[in-house]
Design a protein around this motif. Structure first.
Motif, PDB file in Angstrom:
ATOM      1  N   ASN A   4      21.474 -36.107  91.037  1.00 16.91           N
ATOM      2  CA  ASN A   4      22.649 -36.938  90.815  1.00 16.91           C
ATOM      3  C   ASN A   4      23.317 -37.435  92.086  1.00 16.91           C
ATOM      4  OD1 ASN A   4      22.477 -36.651  88.022  1.00 16.91           O
ATOM      5  ND2 ASN A   4      23.387 -34.599  88.174  1.00 16.91           N
ATOM      6  N   ARG A   5      22.789 -37.053  93.227  1.00 15.57           N
ATOM      7  CA  ARG A   5      23.466 -37.507  94.445  1.00 15.57           C
ATOM      8  C   ARG A   5      22.471 -37.709  95.591  1.00 15.57           C
ATOM      9  NH1 ARG A   5      27.289 -32.525  96.294  1.00 15.57           N
ATOM     10  NH2 ARG A   5      28.384 -33.028  94.392  1.00 15.57           N
ATOM     11  N   ILE A   6      22.920 -38.530  96.525  1.00 17.01           N
ATOM     12  CA  ILE A   6      22.174 -38.737  97.776  1.00 17.01           C
ATOM     13  C   ILE A   6      23.088 -38.325  98.915  1.00 17.01           C
ATOM     14  CG2 ILE A   6      21.177 -40.456  99.317  1.00 17.01           C
ATOM     15  CD1 ILE A   6      20.402 -42.085  96.938  1.00 17.01           C
ATOM     16  N   TYR A   7      22.546 -37.576  99.862  1.00 23.11           N
ATOM     17  CA  TYR A   7      23.362 -37.276 101.050  1.00 23.11           C
ATOM     18  C   TYR A   7      22.476 -37.294 102.285  1.00 23.11           C
ATOM     19  CZ  TYR A   7      21.775 -32.568  99.669  1.00 23.11           C
ATOM     20  OH  TYR A   7      21.035 -31.495  99.269  1.00 23.11           O
ATOM     21  N   LEU A  42      26.343 -35.815 106.889  1.00 19.42           N
ATOM     22  CA  LEU A  42      26.953 -36.951 107.569  1.00 19.42           C
ATOM     23  C   LEU A  42      27.625 -37.855 106.552  1.00 19.42           C
ATOM     24  CD1 LEU A  42      23.940 -37.702 109.909  1.00 19.42           C
ATOM     25  CD2 LEU A  42      25.974 -36.391 110.459  1.00 19.42           C
ATOM     26  N   ARG A  43      28.600 -38.616 107.023  1.00 23.38           N
ATOM     27  CA  ARG A  43      29.315 -39.532 106.137  1.00 23.38           C
ATOM     28  C   ARG A  43      28.335 -40.576 105.606  1.00 23.38           C
ATOM     29  NH1 ARG A  43      34.259 -41.157 104.793  1.00 23.38           N
ATOM     30  NH2 ARG A  43      34.613 -43.381 104.478  1.00 23.38           N
ATOM     31  N   ILE A  44      28.305 -40.733 104.291  1.00 21.33           N
ATOM     32  CA  ILE A  44      27.415 -41.728 103.677  1.00 21.33           C
ATOM     33  C   ILE A  44      28.223 -42.512 102.657  1.00 21.33           C
ATOM     34  CG2 ILE A  44      26.516 -40.069 101.980  1.00 21.33           C
ATOM     35  CD1 ILE A  44      23.810 -41.552 102.251  1.00 21.33           C
ATOM     36  N   THR A  45      28.144 -43.843 102.732  1.00 22.71           N
ATOM     37  CA  THR A  45      28.930 -44.708 101.845  1.00 22.71           C
ATOM     38  C   THR A  45      28.044 -45.864 101.380  1.00 22.71           C
ATOM     39  OG1 THR A  45      29.718 -45.783 103.858  1.00 22.71           O
ATOM     40  CG2 THR A  45      31.242 -44.255 102.767  1.00 22.71           C
ATOM     41  N   VAL A  46      28.537 -46.601 100.372  1.00 28.71           N
ATOM     42  CA  VAL A  46      27.849 -47.805  99.912  1.00 28.71           C
ATOM     43  C   VAL A  46      28.674 -48.997 100.383  1.00 28.71           C
ATOM     44  CG1 VAL A  46      26.861 -48.993  97.935  1.00 28.71           C
ATOM     45  CG2 VAL A  46      27.168 -46.504  97.880  1.00 28.71           C
ATOM     46  N   ASN A  47      28.043 -49.955 101.071  1.00 28.36           N
ATOM     47  CA  ASN A  47      28.820 -51.112 101.515  1.00 28.36           C
ATOM     48  C   ASN A  47      28.797 -52.205 100.445  1.00 28.36           C
ATOM     49  OD1 ASN A  47      26.418 -52.408 101.728  1.00 28.36           O
ATOM     50  ND2 ASN A  47      26.478 -52.702 103.948  1.00 28.36           N
ATOM     51  N   VAL A  99      25.027 -44.763 106.744  1.00 24.98           N
ATOM     52  CA  VAL A  99      25.222 -43.408 107.265  1.00 24.98           C
ATOM     53  C   VAL A  99      25.970 -43.511 108.585  1.00 24.98           C
ATOM     54  CG1 VAL A  99      24.077 -41.362 108.164  1.00 24.98           C
ATOM     55  CG2 VAL A  99      23.169 -42.507 106.148  1.00 24.98           C
ATOM     56  N   ASP A 100      27.038 -42.713 108.702  1.00 23.95           N
ATOM     57  CA  ASP A 100      27.794 -42.682 109.958  1.00 23.95           C
ATOM     58  C   ASP A 100      27.597 -41.317 110.606  1.00 23.95           C
ATOM     59  OD1 ASP A 100      29.526 -42.693 112.035  1.00 23.95           O
ATOM     60  OD2 ASP A 100      31.260 -43.426 110.902  1.00 23.95           O
ATOM     61  N   THR A 101      26.831 -41.295 111.707  1.00 23.51           N
ATOM     62  CA  THR A 101      26.494 -39.998 112.317  1.00 23.51           C
ATOM     63  C   THR A 101      27.650 -39.411 113.103  1.00 23.51           C
ATOM     64  OG1 THR A 101      25.557 -41.159 114.203  1.00 23.51           O
ATOM     65  CG2 THR A 101      24.036 -40.503 112.485  1.00 23.51           C
ATOM     66  N   SER A 102      28.740 -40.156 113.254  1.00 26.77           N
ATOM     67  CA  SER A 102      29.849 -39.596 114.039  1.00 26.77           C
ATOM     68  C   SER A 102      30.803 -38.776 113.180  1.00 26.77           C
ATOM     69  CB  SER A 102      30.627 -40.720 114.726  1.00 26.77           C
ATOM     70  OG  SER A 102      31.272 -41.516 113.749  1.00 26.77           O
ATOM     71  N   VAL A 103      30.621 -38.823 111.843  1.00 27.17           N
ATOM     72  CA  VAL A 103      31.482 -38.023 110.956  1.00 27.17           C
ATOM     73  C   VAL A 103      30.617 -36.956 110.305  1.00 27.17           C
ATOM     74  CG1 VAL A 103      33.106 -38.065 109.039  1.00 27.17           C
ATOM     75  CG2 VAL A 103      32.860 -40.069 110.515  1.00 27.17           C
ATOM     76  N   ASP A 137      31.324 -31.190  99.078  1.00 24.11           N
ATOM     77  CA  ASP A 137      31.546 -31.838  97.786  1.00 24.11           C
ATOM     78  C   ASP A 137      32.663 -32.869  97.833  1.00 24.11           C
ATOM     79  OD1 ASP A 137      29.534 -30.540  96.378  1.00 24.11           O
ATOM     80  OD2 ASP A 137      30.744 -28.721  96.255  1.00 24.11           O
ATOM     81  N   ILE A 138      33.198 -33.178  99.020  1.00 22.39           N
ATOM     82  CA  ILE A 138      34.267 -34.167  99.043  1.00 22.39           C
ATOM     83  C   ILE A 138      33.677 -35.568  99.142  1.00 22.39           C
ATOM     84  CG2 ILE A 138      35.795 -32.500 100.168  1.00 22.39           C
ATOM     85  CD1 ILE A 138      35.636 -34.252 102.661  1.00 22.39           C
ATOM     86  N   ASP A 139      34.516 -36.528  98.828  1.00 24.40           N
ATOM     87  CA  ASP A 139      34.101 -37.923  98.827  1.00 24.40           C
ATOM     88  C   ASP A 139      33.656 -38.311 100.241  1.00 24.40           C
ATOM     89  OD1 ASP A 139      33.670 -40.134  97.371  1.00 24.40           O
ATOM     90  OD2 ASP A 139      35.586 -41.071  97.864  1.00 24.40           O
ATOM     91  N   GLY A 140      32.555 -38.988 100.359  1.00 22.92           N
ATOM     92  CA  GLY A 140      32.061 -39.393 101.676  1.00 22.92           C
ATOM     93  C   GLY A 140      30.904 -38.547 102.146  1.00 22.92           C
ATOM     94  N   ALA A 141      30.844 -37.295 101.663  1.00 21.07           N
ATOM     95  CA  ALA A 141      29.735 -36.429 102.058  1.00 21.07           C
ATOM     96  C   ALA A 141      28.494 -36.720 101.220  1.00 21.07           C
ATOM     97  CB  ALA A 141      30.124 -34.960 101.924  1.00 21.07           C
ATOM     98  N   PHE A 142      28.648 -37.470 100.135  1.00 26.29           N
ATOM     99  CA  PHE A 142      27.492 -37.811  99.305  1.00 26.29           C
ATOM    100  C   PHE A 142      27.782 -39.096  98.546  1.00 26.29           C
ATOM    101  CE2 PHE A 142      30.287 -35.382  96.630  1.00 26.29           C
ATOM    102  CZ  PHE A 142      30.227 -36.043  95.410  1.00 26.29           C
ATOM    103  N   VAL A 143      26.753 -39.679  97.992  1.00 20.65           N
ATOM    104  CA  VAL A 143      26.888 -40.843  97.127  1.00 20.65           C
ATOM    105  C   VAL A 143      26.291 -40.468  95.781  1.00 20.65           C
ATOM    106  CG1 VAL A 143      25.980 -43.139  96.687  1.00 20.65           C
ATOM    107  CG2 VAL A 143      26.889 -42.586  98.939  1.00 20.65           C
ATOM    108  N   SER A 144      27.047 -40.714  94.700  1.00 21.61           N
ATOM    109  CA  SER A 144      26.536 -40.377  93.371  1.00 21.61           C
ATOM    110  C   SER A 144      25.558 -41.452  92.905  1.00 21.61           C
ATOM    111  CB  SER A 144      27.678 -40.270  92.364  1.00 21.61           C
ATOM    112  OG  SER A 144      28.539 -39.214  92.763  1.00 21.61           O
ATOM    113  N   VAL A 145      24.523 -41.032  92.217  1.00 22.93           N
ATOM    114  CA  VAL A 145      23.598 -42.006  91.634  1.00 22.93           C
ATOM    115  C   VAL A 145      23.376 -41.676  90.158  1.00 22.93           C
ATOM    116  CG1 VAL A 145      22.354 -42.781  93.659  1.00 22.93           C
ATOM    117  CG2 VAL A 145      21.728 -40.620  92.579  1.00 22.93           C
TER     118      VAL A 145
END
Lengths: 257, 256, 182
Positions: free
Chosen positions: C98-101, C150-155, C162-166, C174-182
């Motif tokens: 259910n998720r991608i990280y 790493l921070r992962i978002t959908v543009n 993927v932002d490697t600085s966060v 489990d917080i928002d930004g640590a994964f993307v739900s699919v």
């Protein structure tokens, strides 16, 4: 009758040039032996006479002296290597290749520098072992042992900083691992225990101090280069001056009482 | 004075090389003393010469390693520190980085520097002896040997992924994943550590009272503490190898 | 007793003695202060205000690019581990049901780059032998914690970024930004 050789030698050793350099006669006399040491800045590190016991190779194995000799070898070969080396990530590795393929005996020079450094680490460790086994650290030589330990540490730091300079995979990862250990220092390392007490973070911790960045990059290369070529050798030279001077002031190398 | 010496130069030149023991009749003042020039200087020269030859042959025969250019995205496998630090790297398997990389090196340096302030006796100074300083030399040699053993293990027995590969084993064969490690709970680890240092401090005083009397309180305590810390390193290694213990003491702030 | 003696001694000082002592104290404190500040500022000198680093965000394509071949997840619920970006950008992308990280490929122990072994379903660190499950959780070797995420978002284009600085530690997986739900 003087032979040709003897006449030549006399002509040389009585000439103004010779006497201006050596300031004493060539004749083997006790006085001249003393003058040879006291009137020569390189030899005057030594006393004029030493106990016969101190001459024994099987007592010292010349390890301290050889460490110093290897330091000189490293200084000379290092100076020569500096002519071909630029401490920038874009150039450093190419310069190693230039040295290898485009400079006469460049690769031998680099080998001498690298193997000499390895040998120096070995001799300095064995020197410490020798001094321990003969109990030579005991009063009045305690402080000189401390200076000696700091010289051992400096030898290792010199080797470690030099390790990064070729900018190859070996160098990069050895230093990455080594400096990441610094990040694990308690209190002042971002990943060490109690790092939150002083607020140590990757941006302000002790690893950043070493690398000038959060990872091994151009700042780190420049820092290691400056430390390797100037900073640490200066400290080492000062410590060596104290070390050698104290050997004499503490009564020469140790002997049985 | 000067002129007579110059005149006698040829005779002096005929004398045996100045380094030989038979030569230089002037040296009669004390038979226990030798002139540095040339007796010591020629030995130094010879030593430097021999090492130069060794180094030159070594440098001509074997090239210093130069791997591909640094690439932050690809770690060499295995990635080894320079050999003189491989001992510390090997310790990283058994200890957290702040112990292996910071704590132990600091203790080694401080411990070495403290030696002459702990051992202030004068017996058997200036010569090699094992029997008269059995304790001091025994512990020191143990530490020295441990350093080298760790270097040999790390340098020659560690293969890909820092796993043990014997010299006859191929690095191409992957080794299976390590089994799970466990840690002492705090109610076991804390008393064990306390007992190690408590008994360690008490027993030698009980067993060898003269040691305590000779050294005094603070010297005795530092000597014993440094020795106990030295032996705690191989003890932890064996706990790990035999019982698969990861930490002896687990706290919320740090693990040992 | 002793303190009153001290006070008494101070009161007995002549003016000249008092002035010279005051000068000595203030002089030496200034000296120490200048030395101390100089030392501190020298340390700060080694912390540059700006460091130049390459961009830290990477577009890795739309989420459906990480569709697994089959429907088999391993023991940790992971369907797919994609290490295409490891050698260039030091992260791997993990697909659970259910998720991608994104996992940082930087070993949590001393920062070497870990390698993914697909047949063994583990990450291994070449430096000190730390090992991680496919979800980045450490199980062997000296690693003190799981691999960072790493921070992962959908543009707006639907691309994963993927932002490697966060980075996110285990308490923030489990917080928002640590994964993307699919």
């Amino acid at each position: 009758m003087m032979s040709q050789n003897q006449r030549l030698r006399q002509a040389i050793t009585t000439s103004q040039l010779y006497r201006s350099i050596f300031r004493h006669d060539y004749v083997d006399s006790l006085r001249n032996r003393a003058l040879e040491v006291t009137s020569n800045i390189f030899l005057h590190l030594h006393p004029v006479t030493i106990p016969r016991h101190a001459l024994s190779v099987r007592f010292t194995f010349c390890l301290g002296g050889l460490t110093f000799f290897l330091f000189l070898v490293e200084t000379i070969t290092g100076l020569l290597l500096m002519f071909y080396y630029r401490p920038v990530p874009d150039y450093a590795y190419i310069d190693m290749k230039t040295l290898e393929y485009a400079a006469q005996f460049g690769v031998v020079l680099r080998n001498l520098h690298r193997w000499g450094a390895h040998l120096m680490v070995v001799t300095v460790m064995l020197h410490m072992l020798r001094v321990f086994l003969t109990g030579s650290y005991r009063p009045p030589r305690e402080f000189n042992w401390v200076v000696g330990v700091s010289l051992l540490v400096m030898t290792l730091l010199l080797s470690f900083t030099g390790y990064l300079l070729p900018w190859d995979q070996l160098a990069f990862w050895a230093v990455t691992v080594g400096t990441n250990m610094a990040a694990a220092t308690p209190f002042i390392g971002a990943e060490g225990p109690f790092h939150e007490v002083l607020g140590a973070q990757p941006l302000n911790d002790v690893r950043f101090l070493l690398l000038g960045d959060m990872k091994v990059g151009s700042n780190a290369l420049l820092r290691f280069y400056v430390l390797h070529c100037v900073g640490l050798p200066l400290f080492a030279i000062v410590a060596m001056m104290v070390h050698f001077w104290r050997v004499r002031k503490d009564g020469g190398i140790s002997r049985p009482l | 004075m000067d002129s007579t010496e110059v005149a006698s130069a040829p005779e002096a030149a005929k004398a045996p090389p100045a380094g030989s023991r038979a030569g230089a009749p002037e040296r009669s003042a004390s038979s226990a003393a030798a002139t540095v020039f040339p007796d010591l200087v020629y030995k130094e020269f010879l030593a430097a010469l021999l090492v130069s030859i060794l180094l030159l042959v070594w440098a001509l025969a074997i090239n210093a390693p130069l791997l591909p250019e640094a690439n932050p995205g690809k770690t060499e496998n295995p990635a080894k520190a320079p050999w003189y630090f491989v001992g510390l790297q090997e310790l990283l398997v058994y200890f957290d980085p702040w112990i292996a990389g910071v704590g132990i090196p600091t203790l080694i340096i401080v411990g070495l520097m403290a030696i002459p302030y702990i051992d202030t006796s004068h017996n058997a100074t200036g010569r090699y002896t094992l029997g008269e300083r059995r304790l001091a030399i025994g512990h020191f040699l143990f530490g020295f040997a441990l350093w080298w053993v760790l270097i040999v293990i790390g340098e020659f027995l560690r293969g890909p992924n820092w796993q043990i590969y014997w010299p006859w084993q191929s690095w191409l064969v992957p080794k299976s994943a390590e089994e799970k490690l466990w840690s002492f709970p705090w109610w076991l680890g804390l008393p064990l550590l306390a007992a190690y240092f408590g008994i360690g401090l008490w027993l030698p005083r009980r067993r060898w009272p003269w040691l305590y009397e000779r050294l005094g309180k603070s010297r005795y305590a530092s000597a014993i503490l440094f020795t106990l810390l030295l032996y705690s390193v191989p003890i932890k290694i064996f706990l790990r190898l035999l019982l698969r213990v990861k930490y002896v003491l687990v706290t919320p702030w740090f693990n040992i | 007793m002793e303190s009153t003696d001290r006070v008494q001694k101070l009161l007995e000082l002549t003016r000249r003695e008092l002035v010279s002592r005051g000068l000595a104290i203030s002089g030496w404190s200034t000296f120490a202060a200048v030395l101390g500040t100089g030392g501190l500022e020298t340390v700060r000198f080694f912390y540059p205000r700006v460091v130049y680093q390459p961009p830290s965000t990477f577009r890795i394509g739309p989420a459906d690019g990480f569709a697994p071949n089959g429907d088999d997840s391993d023991a940790f619920g992971v369907l797919l581990v994609d290490d295409r970006w490891k050698s260039q950008s030091r992260f791997v992308v993990v697909r659970e049901r259910n998720r991608i990280y994104a996992l940082s490929a930087r070993c949590a122990h001393l920062g070497c780059t870990v390698n993914w072994f697909n047949d063994l379903r583990i990450f291994k660190c070449p430096c000190h032998g730390s090992e991680y499950h496919s979800n980045g959780v450490n199980f062997a070797g000296p690693a003190p914690r799981p691999l960072d995420r790493l921070r992962i978002t959908v543009n707006l284009d639907g691309q994963l970024v993927v932002d490697t600085s966060v980075t996110y530690g285990p308490d923030r997986f489990d917080i928002d930004g640590a994964f993307v739900s699919v």
